[in-house]
Enzyme design. Structure first.
Site, PDB file in Angstrom:
ATOM      1  CG  HIS A  95      14.645 -12.454   1.016  1.00  0.00           C
ATOM      2  ND1 HIS A  95      13.685 -12.604   1.255  1.00  0.00           N
ATOM      3  CD2 HIS A  95      15.866 -12.313   2.014  1.00  0.00           C
ATOM      4  CE1 HIS A  95      13.874 -11.940   2.356  1.00  0.00           C
ATOM      5  NE2 HIS A  95      15.189 -11.585   2.222  1.00  0.00           N
ATOM      6  CD  GLU A 171      17.362 -11.448   5.795  1.00  0.00           C
ATOM      7  OE1 GLU A 171      18.513 -11.053   5.354  1.00  0.00           O
ATOM      8  OE2 GLU A 171      16.977 -12.291   4.352  1.00  0.00           O
TER       9      GLU A 171
HETATM   10  P1  PGA Z   1      16.350  -5.817   6.146  1.00  0.00           P
HETATM   11  O1  PGA Z   1      15.837  -6.787   5.353  1.00  0.00           O
HETATM   12  O2  PGA Z   1      18.070  -5.525   6.388  1.00  0.00           O
HETATM   13  O3  PGA Z   1      15.574  -4.774   6.105  1.00  0.00           O
HETATM   14  O4  PGA Z   1      15.614  -6.472   7.778  1.00  0.00           O
HETATM   15  C1  PGA Z   1      16.988  -7.710   4.831  1.00  0.00           C
HETATM   16  C2  PGA Z   1      16.405  -9.102   3.962  1.00  0.00           C
HETATM   17  O5  PGA Z   1      15.219  -9.349   4.001  1.00  0.00           O
HETATM   18  O6  PGA Z   1      17.357  -9.272   3.095  1.00  0.00           O
END
Ligand code: PGA
Length: 258
Positions: A95, A171
């Site tokens: 992450h 992401e």
């Molecule tokens: P968010 O975070 O949905 O609050 O943008 C996603 C993540 O970092 O996994």
């Protein structure tokens, strides 16, 4: 709609009773609307084993991190085998919030390999930062491709995804709700990047069962805009995954969608 919904609770909530309430409420939403959507909750380690041991209807559990060795003198770490023995099925690896704390592609590659070897499914997070994206989509793709290459096909991975199950979460850092001036990606751009990721993995001929999901400021208001796109296999939700009523709404929306 059959899609994967992963809830990344991050370092929340502060008590076990609050954690239980979130899990119970997600499970109740599945009981009510069916389990077409596969829901995976990723609580902090301290609540994870108790929750995954309780068997909530329709829920699976994932960890937010793991260590790459199987046992030994590694103070503070948790192995993939321990997770597996606690009923955990998925592990988030790489992450951006962990990368920012110093996790390198080499470490991430070792973790992905350990997760697969233990028979668990990695959810590998990739995504470009704002400066890269401002240079254009081509620069963002180059960045993501390089992360995939290093995390999955480098010296420390040894093609470990051969014949495995793999989830990749695209992401973009600038879309994470807690980032300064964050903004959600467009479904078109997210779908385009996700197809790019699928095509790249395909070129490696690994016979991998792959799902690629989108993460970054997903809410009940925008989730279906992403999930109507056939390229997008699901979502990684952070902030909303600990807001009981909104997360419930997301589960219901997906289960009720065609
Ligand atoms: P968010 O975070 O949905 O609050 O943008 C996603 C993540 O970092 O996994």
């Amino acid at each position: 709609m059959s899609k994967l919904i992963v809830g990344n609770w991050k370092m929340n909530p502060p008590t076990f009773s609050a954690a239980e309430k979130i899990a119970r409420s997600a499970s109740a939403a599945i009981r009510k609307t069916g389990n077409k959507a596969k829901v995976v909750l990723c609580p902090p380690f301290i609540w994870l084993a108790s929750l995954s041991g309780r068997k909530y209807f329709g829920l699976e559990f994932g960890a937010q991190d793991v260590f790459w060795e199987s046992d030994g003198p590694y103070t503070g770490e948790v192995s993939a085998a321990m997770l597996k023995n606690s009923g955990v099925k998925y592990v988030i690896v790489g992450h951006s919030e962990r990368r920012r704390l110093g996790e390198t592609d080499e470490i991430i590659a070792k973790k992905v390999k350990a997760v697969i070897r233990a028979g668990l499914k990695p959810i590998l997070c990739v995504g470009e930062d704002k400066a890269t994206r401002l240079r254009g989509i081509a620069a963002a793709k180059k960045f993501v491709k390089s992360q995939l290459q290093k995390d999955l096909f480098g010296r420390y991975s040894e093609f470990c995804i051969l014949n495995s199950n793999l989830v990749i979460a695209y992401e973009p850092l600038w879309a994470i709700s807690t980032e300064k001036n964050s903004r959600v990606d467009t479904p078109e751009d997210a779908a385009d990047m996700i197809q790019f990721i699928k095509d790249f993995i395909e070129t490696k001929k690994c016979n991998t069962k792959l799902e690629v999901i989108y993460g970054g400021s997903v809410t009940a208001a925008n989730v279906l805009h992403f999930l109507v796109r056939p390229e997008i296999d699901g979502i990684l939700a952070g902030g909303v995954s600990i807001k009981r009523s909104e997360f419930k709404k997301i589960i219901k929306l997906i289960n009720n969608a065609k």
